[in-house]
Design a protein around this motif. Structure first.
Motif, PDB file in Angstrom:
ATOM      1  N   LEU A 103       0.810  -1.189  -0.024  1.00 26.05           N
ATOM      2  CA  LEU A 103       0.020   0.129  -0.102  1.00 26.05           C
ATOM      3  C   LEU A 103       1.079   1.233  -0.123  1.00 26.05           C
ATOM      4  N   ARG A 104       1.993   1.361   1.026  1.00 25.73           N
ATOM      5  CA  ARG A 104       2.614   2.231   0.844  1.00 25.73           C
ATOM      6  C   ARG A 104       3.540   2.564  -0.752  1.00 25.73           C
ATOM      7  N   ASP A 105       4.113   1.619  -0.962  1.00 23.11           N
ATOM      8  CA  ASP A 105       4.727   1.658  -2.392  1.00 23.11           C
ATOM      9  C   ASP A 105       3.655   2.167  -3.474  1.00 23.11           C
ATOM     10  N   ALA A 106       2.232   1.955  -3.189  1.00 27.11           N
ATOM     11  CA  ALA A 106       1.458   2.385  -4.210  1.00 27.11           C
ATOM     12  C   ALA A 106       0.850   4.137  -3.759  1.00 27.11           C
ATOM     13  N   GLY A 107       1.373   4.532  -2.721  1.00 20.03           N
ATOM     14  CA  GLY A 107       1.167   5.868  -2.268  1.00 20.03           C
ATOM     15  C   GLY A 107       0.224   6.026  -1.255  1.00 20.03           C
ATOM     16  N   TRP A 130     -13.457   4.757  -1.453  1.00 23.64           N
ATOM     17  CA  TRP A 130     -12.823   5.627  -2.163  1.00 23.64           C
ATOM     18  C   TRP A 130     -11.920   6.695  -1.952  1.00 23.64           C
ATOM     19  N   ALA A 131     -12.364   7.332  -0.858  1.00 26.20           N
ATOM     20  CA  ALA A 131     -11.620   8.631  -0.614  1.00 26.20           C
ATOM     21  C   ALA A 131     -10.342   8.004   0.109  1.00 26.20           C
ATOM     22  N   GLU A 132     -10.193   7.037   0.868  1.00 30.07           N
ATOM     23  CA  GLU A 132      -9.057   6.606   1.263  1.00 30.07           C
ATOM     24  C   GLU A 132      -7.954   5.875   0.363  1.00 30.07           C
ATOM     25  N   PHE A 133      -8.441   5.240  -0.554  1.00 31.46           N
ATOM     26  CA  PHE A 133      -7.667   4.351  -1.510  1.00 31.46           C
ATOM     27  C   PHE A 133      -7.929   4.886  -2.949  1.00 31.46           C
ATOM     28  N   GLY A 134      -9.032   5.473  -3.222  1.00 33.39           N
ATOM     29  CA  GLY A 134      -9.059   6.049  -4.556  1.00 33.39           C
ATOM     30  C   GLY A 134      -7.803   6.444  -5.578  1.00 33.39           C
ATOM     31  N   GLY A 135      -7.710   5.967  -6.697  1.00 28.69           N
ATOM     32  CA  GLY A 135      -6.445   6.083  -7.682  1.00 28.69           C
ATOM     33  C   GLY A 135      -5.353   5.240  -7.480  1.00 28.69           C
ATOM     34  N   LEU A 136      -5.351   4.573  -6.427  1.00 29.54           N
ATOM     35  CA  LEU A 136      -4.194   3.731  -6.206  1.00 29.54           C
ATOM     36  C   LEU A 136      -4.095   2.468  -6.981  1.00 29.54           C
ATOM     37  N   ARG A 137      -2.915   2.257  -7.550  1.00 29.99           N
ATOM     38  CA  ARG A 137      -2.698   0.762  -8.104  1.00 29.99           C
ATOM     39  C   ARG A 137      -1.692  -0.085  -7.221  1.00 29.99           C
ATOM     40  N   VAL A 138      -2.248  -1.011  -6.563  1.00 30.58           N
ATOM     41  CA  VAL A 138      -1.454  -1.767  -5.539  1.00 30.58           C
ATOM     42  C   VAL A 138      -0.762  -2.965  -6.062  1.00 30.58           C
ATOM     43  N   THR A 139       0.259  -3.345  -5.991  1.00 30.34           N
ATOM     44  CA  THR A 139       0.963  -4.397  -6.758  1.00 30.34           C
ATOM     45  C   THR A 139       1.578  -5.342  -5.649  1.00 30.34           C
ATOM     46  N   ALA A 140       1.231  -6.671  -5.392  1.00 30.10           N
ATOM     47  CA  ALA A 140       1.721  -7.511  -4.385  1.00 30.10           C
ATOM     48  C   ALA A 140       3.181  -7.667  -4.552  1.00 30.10           C
TER      49      ALA A 140
END
Length: 166
Positions: A17-21, A60-70
């Protein structure tokens, strides 16, 4: 006093999550409201509309726009790349409505999982905050809340398949 060594998520999920922003306290309500307006304003050719409710707007407000890669391999299945953009499910108002009725709740699109190779699934959340995945193989329960669902997807834990009633 909070324990600064503990995180809300398992360590590998937190790192992805942090790597995704993402960071604790991330909140883009403007983007979430834009998505809510777009979904409320969309009517399918058959007259179907999307549900929008507080639990999904908060996600959406917390995670919106993120692209999370494992990072790494999955426990039981390949971990999923997750993209938080509910417009990925814009044209699925009927599908989400039908599944919501079957589950006796309302569903709203949350984003999508999968790579850019065409093997994608739509992520949806119900009014209670539970998260589901809908793909060509069926409907899947990912967890009781967004945190559990993210752990399921990012760690490659096998989700529970939803089965039709009797």
């Amino acid at each position: 006093m909070p324990d600064l060594n503990s995180t809300r998520f398992p360590v590998n999920v937190d790192a992805a999550l942090r790597d995704a922003g993402w960071q604790p306290g991330r909140w883009d309500i403007k983007l979430a409201e834009e998505w809510a307006d777009a979904l409320r304003g969309h009517v399918s050719a058959g007259g179907h509309r999307h549900s929008v409710f507080p639990a999904v707007v908060e996600a959406w407000a917390e995670f919106g726009g993120l692209r999370v890669t494992a990072p790494g391999h999955g426990r039981q299945i390949a971990p999923a790349t997750v993209r938080f953009d509910p417009l990925a499910g814009l044209h699925l108002a009927r599908t989400l409505g039908d599944l919501g009725r079957a589950l006796d709740t309302e569903l709203a699109p949350l984003g999508e999982e999968g790579e850019d190779d065409g093997q994608r699934a739509v992520l949806a959340m119900d009014a209670e905050g539970r998260v589901y995945s809908i793909d060509h193989t069926g409907d899947w329960y990912l967890g009781r809340d967004i945190d559990t669902a993210l752990a399921t997807l990012i760690t490659g834990t096998q989700p529970t398949r939803l089965v039709a009633g009797p």
